[in-house]
Design a protein around this motif. Sequence first.
Motif, mmCIF file in Angstrom:
data_model
loop_
_atom_site.group_PDB
_atom_site.id
_atom_site.type_symbol
_atom_site.label_atom_id
_atom_site.label_comp_id
_atom_site.label_asym_id
_atom_site.label_seq_id
_atom_site.Cartn_x
_atom_site.Cartn_y
_atom_site.Cartn_z
ATOM 1 N N MET A 1 0.828 -1.202 0.000
ATOM 2 C CA MET A 1 0.000 0.000 0.000
ATOM 3 C C MET A 1 0.864 1.254 0.000
ATOM 4 O O MET A 1 0.521 2.245 -0.632
ATOM 5 C CB MET A 1 -0.954 -0.002 1.186
ATOM 6 C CG MET A 1 -1.982 -1.121 1.133
ATOM 7 S SD MET A 1 -2.906 -1.225 -0.408
ATOM 8 C CE MET A 1 -3.849 0.258 -0.362
ATOM 9 N N ALA A 2 1.985 1.231 0.703
ATOM 10 C CA ALA A 2 2.881 2.391 0.705
ATOM 11 C C ALA A 2 3.430 2.634 -0.699
ATOM 12 O O ALA A 2 3.513 3.777 -1.151
ATOM 13 C CB ALA A 2 4.019 2.175 1.696
ATOM 14 N N LYS A 3 3.774 1.556 -1.398
ATOM 15 C CA LYS A 3 4.268 1.699 -2.770
ATOM 16 C C LYS A 3 3.164 2.229 -3.684
ATOM 17 O O LYS A 3 3.409 3.086 -4.530
ATOM 18 C CB LYS A 3 4.772 0.362 -3.285
ATOM 19 C CG LYS A 3 5.441 0.449 -4.644
ATOM 20 C CD LYS A 3 5.819 -0.910 -5.185
ATOM 21 C CE LYS A 3 7.012 -1.461 -4.443
ATOM 22 N NZ LYS A 3 7.514 -2.713 -5.053
ATOM 23 N N HIS A 4 1.942 1.740 -3.484
ATOM 24 C CA HIS A 4 0.812 2.199 -4.302
ATOM 25 C C HIS A 4 0.548 3.686 -4.087
ATOM 26 O O HIS A 4 0.372 4.431 -5.039
ATOM 27 C CB HIS A 4 -0.440 1.399 -3.966
ATOM 28 C CG HIS A 4 -1.688 1.947 -4.577
ATOM 29 N ND1 HIS A 4 -1.950 1.855 -5.921
ATOM 30 C CD2 HIS A 4 -2.734 2.614 -4.024
ATOM 31 C CE1 HIS A 4 -3.110 2.446 -6.181
ATOM 32 N NE2 HIS A 4 -3.598 2.909 -5.037
ATOM 33 N N PHE A 5 0.508 4.120 -2.837
ATOM 34 C CA PHE A 5 0.230 5.525 -2.561
ATOM 35 C C PHE A 5 1.403 6.428 -2.950
ATOM 36 O O PHE A 5 1.205 7.606 -3.223
ATOM 37 C CB PHE A 5 -0.153 5.733 -1.098
ATOM 38 C CG PHE A 5 -1.503 5.174 -0.762
ATOM 39 C CD1 PHE A 5 -2.629 5.607 -1.430
ATOM 40 C CD2 PHE A 5 -1.651 4.222 0.214
ATOM 41 C CE1 PHE A 5 -3.878 5.093 -1.152
ATOM 42 C CE2 PHE A 5 -2.895 3.707 0.511
ATOM 43 C CZ PHE A 5 -4.012 4.144 -0.178
ATOM 44 N N ALA A 6 2.606 5.885 -3.005
ATOM 45 C CA ALA A 6 3.754 6.680 -3.450
ATOM 46 C C ALA A 6 3.646 6.999 -4.939
ATOM 47 O O ALA A 6 4.129 8.032 -5.394
ATOM 48 C CB ALA A 6 5.043 5.935 -3.158
ATOM 49 N N THR A 7 2.991 6.138 -5.702
ATOM 50 C CA THR A 7 2.832 6.384 -7.134
ATOM 51 C C THR A 7 1.652 7.296 -7.444
ATOM 52 O O THR A 7 1.438 7.637 -8.601
ATOM 53 C CB THR A 7 2.643 5.062 -7.899
ATOM 54 O OG1 THR A 7 1.459 4.426 -7.430
ATOM 55 C CG2 THR A 7 3.834 4.157 -7.722
ATOM 56 N N SER B 1 -1.423 4.400 4.070
ATOM 57 C CA SER B 1 -1.090 2.975 4.133
ATOM 58 C C SER B 1 -1.497 2.386 5.480
ATOM 59 O O SER B 1 -1.964 1.247 5.542
ATOM 60 C CB SER B 1 0.391 2.750 3.868
ATOM 61 O OG SER B 1 1.184 3.342 4.863
ATOM 62 N N PHE B 2 -1.382 3.162 6.567
ATOM 63 C CA PHE B 2 -1.841 2.694 7.877
ATOM 64 C C PHE B 2 -3.354 2.509 7.885
ATOM 65 O O PHE B 2 -3.860 1.501 8.372
ATOM 66 C CB PHE B 2 -1.430 3.696 8.968
ATOM 67 C CG PHE B 2 -1.966 3.349 10.323
ATOM 68 C CD1 PHE B 2 -1.339 2.390 11.093
ATOM 69 C CD2 PHE B 2 -3.097 3.978 10.825
ATOM 70 C CE1 PHE B 2 -1.830 2.059 12.347
ATOM 71 C CE2 PHE B 2 -3.591 3.659 12.068
ATOM 72 C CZ PHE B 2 -2.954 2.695 12.832
ATOM 73 N N MET B 3 -4.081 3.484 7.329
ATOM 74 C CA MET B 3 -5.538 3.408 7.306
ATOM 75 C C MET B 3 -6.021 2.211 6.488
ATOM 76 O O MET B 3 -6.987 1.552 6.865
ATOM 77 C CB MET B 3 -6.132 4.695 6.737
ATOM 78 C CG MET B 3 -5.989 5.891 7.642
ATOM 79 S SD MET B 3 -6.946 5.745 9.142
ATOM 80 C CE MET B 3 -8.584 5.957 8.481
ATOM 81 N N SER B 4 -5.371 1.929 5.383
ATOM 82 C CA SER B 4 -5.810 0.805 4.560
ATOM 83 C C SER B 4 -5.405 -0.534 5.170
ATOM 84 O O SER B 4 -6.110 -1.525 4.999
ATOM 85 C CB SER B 4 -5.259 0.934 3.151
ATOM 86 O OG SER B 4 -3.868 0.897 3.164
ATOM 87 N N SER B 5 -4.308 -0.575 5.908
ATOM 88 C CA SER B 5 -3.856 -1.824 6.515
ATOM 89 C C SER B 5 -4.689 -2.201 7.733
ATOM 90 O O SER B 5 -4.947 -3.379 7.972
ATOM 91 C CB SER B 5 -2.394 -1.718 6.928
ATOM 92 O OG SER B 5 -1.589 -1.536 5.797
ATOM 93 N N TYR B 6 -5.088 -1.220 8.505
ATOM 94 C CA TYR B 6 -5.795 -1.483 9.757
ATOM 95 C C TYR B 6 -7.236 -0.985 9.719
ATOM 96 O O TYR B 6 -7.793 -0.588 10.747
ATOM 97 C CB TYR B 6 -5.049 -0.824 10.920
ATOM 98 C CG TYR B 6 -3.685 -1.420 11.137
ATOM 99 C CD1 TYR B 6 -3.539 -2.663 11.728
ATOM 100 C CD2 TYR B 6 -2.539 -0.739 10.734
ATOM 101 C CE1 TYR B 6 -2.292 -3.214 11.930
ATOM 102 C CE2 TYR B 6 -1.285 -1.282 10.925
ATOM 103 C CZ TYR B 6 -1.173 -2.525 11.525
ATOM 104 O OH TYR B 6 0.067 -3.072 11.723
ATOM 105 N N ASN B 7 -7.870 -1.039 8.565
ATOM 106 C CA ASN B 7 -9.221 -0.523 8.401
ATOM 107 C C ASN B 7 -10.222 -1.253 9.297
ATOM 108 O O ASN B 7 -11.060 -0.627 9.942
ATOM 109 C CB ASN B 7 -9.645 -0.622 6.941
ATOM 110 C CG ASN B 7 -10.942 0.076 6.676
ATOM 111 O OD1 ASN B 7 -11.278 1.039 7.336
ATOM 112 N ND2 ASN B 7 -11.678 -0.422 5.701
#
Length: 51
Positions: free
Chosen positions: A5-11, A24-30
């Motif tokens: 997710m961090a790589k996705h949001f970096a792009t 990335s935190f919000m999507s991982s621990y939703n």
Amino acid sequence: MQKIMAKHFATQMMNSPMLNDFMSFMSSYNSLLMLVNIPLFAITTYISFRK
């Protein structure tokens, strides 16, 4: 999952590294965050609608 997710949001052309980490935190621990919100909403509703 957080690395993906961090790589996705970096792009996504976001300029802030803090925003990338937050998203990335919000999507991982939703699921966990939604479970934590239930008591918060219950207390807020209780305070709002009490007589």
